[in-house]
Motif scaffolding. Structure first.
Motif, PDB file in Angstrom:
ATOM      1  N   HIS A 195      37.769 -58.071 -31.067  1.00 42.81           N
ATOM      2  CA  HIS A 195      38.767 -58.224 -30.013  1.00 42.81           C
ATOM      3  C   HIS A 195      38.174 -59.115 -28.923  1.00 42.81           C
ATOM      4  O   HIS A 195      37.026 -58.925 -28.526  1.00 42.81           O
ATOM      5  N   ASN A 196      38.945 -60.087 -28.462  1.00 47.27           N
ATOM      6  CA  ASN A 196      38.465 -60.984 -27.407  1.00 47.27           C
ATOM      7  C   ASN A 196      38.322 -60.286 -26.061  1.00 47.27           C
ATOM      8  O   ASN A 196      37.400 -60.569 -25.306  1.00 47.27           O
ATOM      9  N   VAL A 197      39.241 -59.385 -25.749  1.00 46.26           N
ATOM     10  CA  VAL A 197      39.294 -58.780 -24.423  1.00 46.26           C
ATOM     11  C   VAL A 197      39.021 -57.273 -24.455  1.00 46.26           C
ATOM     12  O   VAL A 197      38.324 -56.747 -23.593  1.00 46.26           O
ATOM     13  N   SER A 198      39.556 -56.591 -25.418  1.00 41.93           N
ATOM     14  CA  SER A 198      39.495 -55.128 -25.447  1.00 41.93           C
ATOM     15  C   SER A 198      38.095 -54.589 -25.724  1.00 41.93           C
ATOM     16  O   SER A 198      37.389 -55.079 -26.595  1.00 41.93           O
ATOM     17  N   ARG A 199      37.738 -53.573 -24.980  1.00 45.52           N
ATOM     18  CA  ARG A 199      36.523 -52.783 -25.204  1.00 45.52           C
ATOM     19  C   ARG A 199      37.000 -51.479 -25.844  1.00 45.52           C
ATOM     20  O   ARG A 199      37.988 -50.900 -25.395  1.00 45.52           O
ATOM     21  N   GLN A 200      36.303 -51.035 -26.892  1.00 46.41           N
ATOM     22  CA  GLN A 200      36.738 -49.839 -27.597  1.00 46.41           C
ATOM     23  C   GLN A 200      35.642 -48.782 -27.640  1.00 46.41           C
ATOM     24  O   GLN A 200      34.453 -49.097 -27.545  1.00 46.41           O
ATOM     25  N   PRO A 256      41.504 -53.060 -22.184  1.00 40.38           N
ATOM     26  CA  PRO A 256      42.926 -52.715 -22.246  1.00 40.38           C
ATOM     27  C   PRO A 256      43.359 -52.505 -23.693  1.00 40.38           C
ATOM     28  O   PRO A 256      42.542 -52.620 -24.606  1.00 40.38           O
ATOM     29  N   GLY A 257      44.644 -52.253 -23.896  1.00 42.46           N
ATOM     30  CA  GLY A 257      45.167 -52.077 -25.247  1.00 42.46           C
ATOM     31  C   GLY A 257      44.896 -53.300 -26.115  1.00 42.46           C
ATOM     32  O   GLY A 257      44.641 -54.394 -25.607  1.00 42.46           O
ATOM     33  N   THR A 258      44.916 -53.117 -27.425  1.00 41.89           N
ATOM     34  CA  THR A 258      44.532 -54.194 -28.350  1.00 41.89           C
ATOM     35  C   THR A 258      45.691 -55.036 -28.867  1.00 41.89           C
ATOM     36  O   THR A 258      45.469 -55.983 -29.624  1.00 41.89           O
ATOM     37  N   ARG A 259      46.913 -54.746 -28.471  1.00 39.14           N
ATOM     38  CA  ARG A 259      48.064 -55.507 -28.989  1.00 39.14           C
ATOM     39  C   ARG A 259      47.877 -56.997 -28.719  1.00 39.14           C
ATOM     40  O   ARG A 259      47.669 -57.419 -27.590  1.00 39.14           O
ATOM     41  N   GLY A 260      47.883 -57.803 -29.796  1.00 38.39           N
ATOM     42  CA  GLY A 260      47.723 -59.244 -29.693  1.00 38.39           C
ATOM     43  C   GLY A 260      46.277 -59.703 -29.468  1.00 38.39           C
ATOM     44  O   GLY A 260      46.037 -60.867 -29.201  1.00 38.39           O
ATOM     45  N   ASP A 261      45.326 -58.760 -29.566  1.00 33.02           N
ATOM     46  CA  ASP A 261      43.924 -59.082 -29.277  1.00 33.02           C
ATOM     47  C   ASP A 261      43.008 -58.726 -30.460  1.00 33.02           C
ATOM     48  O   ASP A 261      41.894 -58.296 -30.279  1.00 33.02           O
ATOM     49  N   ARG A 262      43.488 -58.898 -31.671  1.00 34.64           N
ATOM     50  CA  ARG A 262      42.708 -58.578 -32.867  1.00 34.64           C
ATOM     51  C   ARG A 262      42.548 -59.829 -33.707  1.00 34.64           C
ATOM     52  O   ARG A 262      43.534 -60.442 -34.123  1.00 34.64           O
ATOM     53  N   ILE A 263      41.300 -60.203 -33.989  1.00 32.91           N
ATOM     54  CA  ILE A 263      41.003 -61.361 -34.817  1.00 32.91           C
ATOM     55  C   ILE A 263      40.320 -60.855 -36.080  1.00 32.91           C
ATOM     56  O   ILE A 263      39.200 -60.326 -36.017  1.00 32.91           O
ATOM     57  N   GLU A 264      41.025 -60.946 -37.224  1.00 34.31           N
ATOM     58  CA  GLU A 264      40.488 -60.433 -38.476  1.00 34.31           C
ATOM     59  C   GLU A 264      39.511 -61.413 -39.094  1.00 34.31           C
ATOM     60  O   GLU A 264      39.687 -62.627 -39.027  1.00 34.31           O
ATOM     61  N   LEU A 265      38.462 -60.873 -39.689  1.00 31.95           N
ATOM     62  CA  LEU A 265      37.401 -61.655 -40.316  1.00 31.95           C
ATOM     63  C   LEU A 265      37.362 -61.346 -41.804  1.00 31.95           C
ATOM     64  O   LEU A 265      36.400 -60.797 -42.314  1.00 31.95           O
ATOM     65  N   THR A 266      38.419 -61.702 -42.499  1.00 35.23           N
ATOM     66  CA  THR A 266      38.547 -61.347 -43.928  1.00 35.23           C
ATOM     67  C   THR A 266      37.583 -62.090 -44.817  1.00 35.23           C
ATOM     68  O   THR A 266      37.313 -61.647 -45.917  1.00 35.23           O
TER      69      THR A 266
END
Length: 115
Positions: free
Chosen positions: A46-51, A103-113
């Motif tokens: 995630h570029n912005v989200s901390r989990q 913040p929430g992860t909506r639109g902030d997920r970059i998959e590394l398939t």
């Protein structure tokens, strides 16, 4: 309003994993998730989200930037923004955990398939 798995918005991710949105807004996401034995999410960041992942029951394996951590009940791991990670259940039993994202992860997920 009181919230639980029984009244939270439910969704299925992957092919057979469950999630319940306990809190879902732009600033904060708290999800209760359940992964059956032998399942894994897609490696991503995630570029912005901390989990923060916190195990409720079962044993999970979290790969964090190439290092694997075994997480047992009542243990957790913080994932900073920009760090590739993948939650896996390599055990013979299901694992239940909480995922807190700020913040929430909506639109902030970059998959590394491909990695």
């Amino acid at each position: 309003m009181k919230i639980s798995k029984q009244n939270a918005a439910h969704y299925i991710w992957g092919t057979q994993c469950d999630g319940w949105h306990l809190v879902q807004n732009e600033g904060l996401s708290i999800i209760h998730e359940c992964m059956p034995a032998g399942t894994a999410e897609i490696r991503h960041y995630h570029n912005v989200s901390r989990q923060f992942f916190f195990i409720l029951s079962g044993v999970a394996c979290m790969e964090l930037d190439g290092v694997e951590y075994t997480l047992e009940p009542h243990e957790g791991l913080e994932i900073p923004p920009g760090v590739p990670h993948q939650m896996q259940n390599t055990s013979a039993n299901e694992v239940e955990f909480l995922v807190v994202s700020l913040p929430g992860t909506r639109g902030d997920r970059i998959e590394l398939t491909n990695l």
